[in-house]
Design a protein around this motif. Structure first.
Motif, PDB file in Angstrom:
ATOM      1  N   THR A  83       0.836  -1.206   0.000  1.00  0.00           N
ATOM      2  CA  THR A  83       0.000   0.000   0.000  1.00  0.00           C
ATOM      3  C   THR A  83       0.866   1.250   0.000  1.00  0.00           C
ATOM      4  O   THR A  83       0.653   2.176  -0.791  1.00  0.00           O
ATOM      5  CB  THR A  83      -0.922   0.016   1.236  1.00  0.00           C
ATOM      6  OG1 THR A  83      -1.758  -1.145   1.237  1.00  0.00           O
ATOM      7  CG2 THR A  83      -1.805   1.261   1.242  1.00  0.00           C
ATOM      8  N   GLU A  84       1.861   1.263   0.879  1.00  0.00           N
ATOM      9  CA  GLU A  84       2.693   2.456   0.999  1.00  0.00           C
ATOM     10  C   GLU A  84       3.532   2.682  -0.256  1.00  0.00           C
ATOM     11  O   GLU A  84       3.813   3.831  -0.620  1.00  0.00           O
ATOM     12  CB  GLU A  84       3.579   2.357   2.232  1.00  0.00           C
ATOM     13  CG  GLU A  84       4.110   3.704   2.682  1.00  0.00           C
ATOM     14  CD  GLU A  84       4.737   3.664   4.065  1.00  0.00           C
ATOM     15  OE1 GLU A  84       3.986   3.731   5.055  1.00  0.00           O
ATOM     16  OE2 GLU A  84       5.970   3.547   4.153  1.00  0.00           O
ATOM     17  N   LEU A  85       3.922   1.607  -0.927  1.00  0.00           N
ATOM     18  CA  LEU A  85       4.680   1.762  -2.168  1.00  0.00           C
ATOM     19  C   LEU A  85       3.828   2.465  -3.225  1.00  0.00           C
ATOM     20  O   LEU A  85       4.312   3.356  -3.931  1.00  0.00           O
ATOM     21  CB  LEU A  85       5.151   0.406  -2.694  1.00  0.00           C
ATOM     22  CG  LEU A  85       5.898   0.451  -4.029  1.00  0.00           C
ATOM     23  CD1 LEU A  85       7.148   1.329  -3.935  1.00  0.00           C
ATOM     24  CD2 LEU A  85       6.279  -0.947  -4.497  1.00  0.00           C
ATOM     25  N   PHE A  86       2.569   2.079  -3.328  1.00  0.00           N
ATOM     26  CA  PHE A  86       1.681   2.732  -4.297  1.00  0.00           C
ATOM     27  C   PHE A  86       1.542   4.217  -3.988  1.00  0.00           C
ATOM     28  O   PHE A  86       1.526   5.062  -4.885  1.00  0.00           O
ATOM     29  CB  PHE A  86       0.309   2.042  -4.316  1.00  0.00           C
ATOM     30  CG  PHE A  86       0.146   1.082  -5.455  1.00  0.00           C
ATOM     31  CD1 PHE A  86      -0.792   1.296  -6.451  1.00  0.00           C
ATOM     32  CD2 PHE A  86       0.955  -0.036  -5.556  1.00  0.00           C
ATOM     33  CE1 PHE A  86      -0.932   0.425  -7.514  1.00  0.00           C
ATOM     34  CE2 PHE A  86       0.837  -0.923  -6.613  1.00  0.00           C
ATOM     35  CZ  PHE A  86      -0.109  -0.696  -7.607  1.00  0.00           C
ATOM     36  N   ILE A  87       1.461   4.546  -2.706  1.00  0.00           N
ATOM     37  CA  ILE A  87       1.372   5.953  -2.310  1.00  0.00           C
ATOM     38  C   ILE A  87       2.667   6.675  -2.689  1.00  0.00           C
ATOM     39  O   ILE A  87       2.640   7.775  -3.243  1.00  0.00           O
ATOM     40  CB  ILE A  87       1.109   6.076  -0.803  1.00  0.00           C
ATOM     41  CG1 ILE A  87      -0.270   5.492  -0.456  1.00  0.00           C
ATOM     42  CG2 ILE A  87       1.184   7.529  -0.353  1.00  0.00           C
ATOM     43  CD1 ILE A  87      -0.531   5.368   1.031  1.00  0.00           C
ATOM     44  N   ALA A  88       3.792   6.048  -2.388  1.00  0.00           N
ATOM     45  CA  ALA A  88       5.092   6.665  -2.671  1.00  0.00           C
ATOM     46  C   ALA A  88       5.285   6.940  -4.159  1.00  0.00           C
ATOM     47  O   ALA A  88       5.961   7.901  -4.536  1.00  0.00           O
ATOM     48  CB  ALA A  88       6.216   5.759  -2.162  1.00  0.00           C
ATOM     49  N   LEU A  89       4.662   6.121  -4.994  1.00  0.00           N
ATOM     50  CA  LEU A  89       4.782   6.284  -6.443  1.00  0.00           C
ATOM     51  C   LEU A  89       3.686   7.185  -7.016  1.00  0.00           C
ATOM     52  O   LEU A  89       3.585   7.348  -8.235  1.00  0.00           O
ATOM     53  CB  LEU A  89       4.744   4.917  -7.135  1.00  0.00           C
ATOM     54  CG  LEU A  89       5.934   3.995  -6.858  1.00  0.00           C
ATOM     55  CD1 LEU A  89       5.713   2.632  -7.511  1.00  0.00           C
ATOM     56  CD2 LEU A  89       7.245   4.614  -7.337  1.00  0.00           C
ATOM     57  N   GLY A  90       2.842   7.745  -6.144  1.00  0.00           N
ATOM     58  CA  GLY A  90       1.789   8.653  -6.597  1.00  0.00           C
ATOM     59  C   GLY A  90       0.569   7.962  -7.167  1.00  0.00           C
ATOM     60  O   GLY A  90      -0.158   8.534  -7.980  1.00  0.00           O
ATOM     61  N   ILE A 139      -4.376  -6.792  -8.509  1.00  0.00           N
ATOM     62  CA  ILE A 139      -4.002  -7.011  -7.116  1.00  0.00           C
ATOM     63  C   ILE A 139      -2.482  -7.024  -7.006  1.00  0.00           C
ATOM     64  O   ILE A 139      -1.806  -7.762  -7.716  1.00  0.00           O
ATOM     65  CB  ILE A 139      -4.556  -8.354  -6.594  1.00  0.00           C
ATOM     66  CG1 ILE A 139      -6.085  -8.376  -6.675  1.00  0.00           C
ATOM     67  CG2 ILE A 139      -4.106  -8.597  -5.150  1.00  0.00           C
ATOM     68  CD1 ILE A 139      -6.701  -9.733  -6.366  1.00  0.00           C
ATOM     69  N   TYR A 140      -1.961  -6.196  -6.103  1.00  0.00           N
ATOM     70  CA  TYR A 140      -0.534  -6.213  -5.785  1.00  0.00           C
ATOM     71  C   TYR A 140      -0.440  -6.608  -4.313  1.00  0.00           C
ATOM     72  O   TYR A 140      -0.795  -5.832  -3.425  1.00  0.00           O
ATOM     73  CB  TYR A 140       0.090  -4.839  -6.025  1.00  0.00           C
ATOM     74  CG  TYR A 140       1.569  -4.760  -5.685  1.00  0.00           C
ATOM     75  CD1 TYR A 140       2.470  -5.711  -6.166  1.00  0.00           C
ATOM     76  CD2 TYR A 140       2.072  -3.721  -4.906  1.00  0.00           C
ATOM     77  CE1 TYR A 140       3.825  -5.637  -5.869  1.00  0.00           C
ATOM     78  CE2 TYR A 140       3.432  -3.625  -4.612  1.00  0.00           C
ATOM     79  CZ  TYR A 140       4.307  -4.589  -5.097  1.00  0.00           C
ATOM     80  OH  TYR A 140       5.649  -4.514  -4.806  1.00  0.00           O
ATOM     81  N   GLY A 141      -0.009  -7.842  -4.063  1.00  0.00           N
ATOM     82  CA  GLY A 141      -0.048  -8.337  -2.698  1.00  0.00           C
ATOM     83  C   GLY A 141       1.184  -9.112  -2.295  1.00  0.00           C
ATOM     84  O   GLY A 141       1.833  -9.760  -3.131  1.00  0.00           O
ATOM     85  N   ILE A 142       1.520  -9.059  -1.001  1.00  0.00           N
ATOM     86  CA  ILE A 142       2.638  -9.823  -0.480  1.00  0.00           C
ATOM     87  C   ILE A 142       2.354 -11.313  -0.639  1.00  0.00           C
ATOM     88  O   ILE A 142       1.210 -11.767  -0.504  1.00  0.00           O
ATOM     89  CB  ILE A 142       2.915  -9.442   0.985  1.00  0.00           C
ATOM     90  CG1 ILE A 142       4.265  -9.998   1.428  1.00  0.00           C
ATOM     91  CG2 ILE A 142       1.776  -9.859   1.913  1.00  0.00           C
ATOM     92  CD1 ILE A 142       4.810  -9.342   2.687  1.00  0.00           C
TER      93      ILE A 142
END
Length: 338
Positions: A83-90, A139-142
């Motif tokens: 989730t945080e990676l998606f935020i970091a990439l805008g 879906i981008y999931g661990i």
């Protein structure tokens, strides 16, 4: 008679002017409407062209072929790190739900506002029902969210949901995940810039600690019948190494996470204990348990209170690689960073 004739003539002339004016107005209105109609057609055409401009991608997701034929619009991020990676990439606006907040102490301060915009799909692991009814197309999931008792990738594909797993065990693999996301969402320059920033920050830490003897590190996730810790192939072990440490259980290479006995911990005599902070029990309780344990309390690291706290999402593969290396290095070598 003459006056009446002149008055009638004037009246007829006025009526003629009024009718002419109405005709001009109607004509102008019609031209305006026609012009507006033409503009709408052009805008619609542009939108349709944009939708068809996406070039289909086929990506290697750790040996599993992932094909993306259209730019996703409704994304699930399963794991606080994803989730945080998606935020970091805008990419916040693409995310319609996330999971595993029970493995989180919340986002980094700079991402709090954006994180709050994302709905919670499930507090813990994503359930089949929640995912299949979400309306997601990507879906981008661990990786631990899938297979076994987790989600079935083939079933999700049948429902029109493309799955890309987060499963990096090296910085290069995580950088590739970031670059792949950049391609999928057409933000390749932003993704490349993010990778470059991570590389530069980690290199700066390596330069600072160069020449120092590696610190022996025990990862303490939880206690009980033994210590639940990270094995040699765990992403956290890699981050510890970049920070100038060495996981004392890096020789366990068949499991990313494992339980070891207290006797084994004593035998390996770590210099520092990295304690995971998430959900329950609290960080304070974990440290208290370590201090009160008959075996662990014998360690010099415990007696000297050489504890380094780190949130669990910080040691998972994602956007916090540089942040975590910096945090760990400061804990391992306080004299070099203070």
């Amino acid at each position: 008679m003459k006056k009446r004739w002149i008055g009638g003539f004037i009246m007829i002339a006025l009526i003629g002017l009024l009718l002419a004016g109405c005709g001009t107005a109607d004509q102008e209105t019609g031209e305006t409407e026609e012009a507006e109609g033409t503009g709408s057609q052009e805008e619609t055409g542009t939108a349709e062209e944009a939708a068809t401009d996406f070039e289909a991608l086929t990506l290697d997701n750790y040996g599993r072929e992932v094909t993306v034929t259209e730019k996703p619009t409704k994304v699930l991020t399963l794991g606080p790190n994803t989730t945080e990676l998606f935020i970091a990439l805008g990419l916040t606006d693409y995310v319609i739900g996330n999971s595993l907040k029970n493995h989180s102490r919340g986002p980094l301060p700079e991402y709090e506002e954006e994180y709050a915009k994302i709905p919670e799909l499930t507090y813990g692991s994503a359930t089949r029902e929640a995912v299949t009814t979400s309306g997601a197309d990507f879906i981008y999931g661990i990786d631990w969210e899938f297979g076994g008792e987790g989600l079935d990738v083939d079933e999700l594909a049948g429902l029109g949901m493309t799955t890309y797993m987060n499963s990096a065990t090296s910085l290069e693999e995580m950088y590739q995940e970031i670059r792949d996301i950049g391609k999928i969402f057409e933000i390749e320059e932003a993704a490349e810039a993010y990778v470059a920033d991570q590389e530069a920050r980690i290199a700066a830490v390596e330069e600072t600690i160069s020449g120092e003897e590696p610190v022996k590190v025990l990862v303490y996730d939880s206690g009980g019948d033994g210590v639940f810790t990270a094995g040699g192939t765990n992403f956290e072990t890699l981050l510890i190494e970049y920070a100038g440490g060495r996981n004392v259980f890096d020789d366990i290479t068949d499991q990313q996470w494992t339980t070891v006995s207290y006797e084994e911990v004593l035998a390996r005599d770590p210099d520092v204990i990295v304690v995971h902070d998430y959900d329950s029990p609290s960080l304070e309780q974990k440290i208290e348990d370590i201090k009160n344990d008959p075996a662990l309390s014998q360690l010099e690291a415990v007696q000297n209170e050489r504890f380094v706290a780190i949130t669990l999402e910080s040691v998972l593969p994602g956007n916090r690689m540089a942040y975590t290396v910096e945090t760990l290095a400061q804990g391992f070598y306080p004299n070099l960073f203070n």
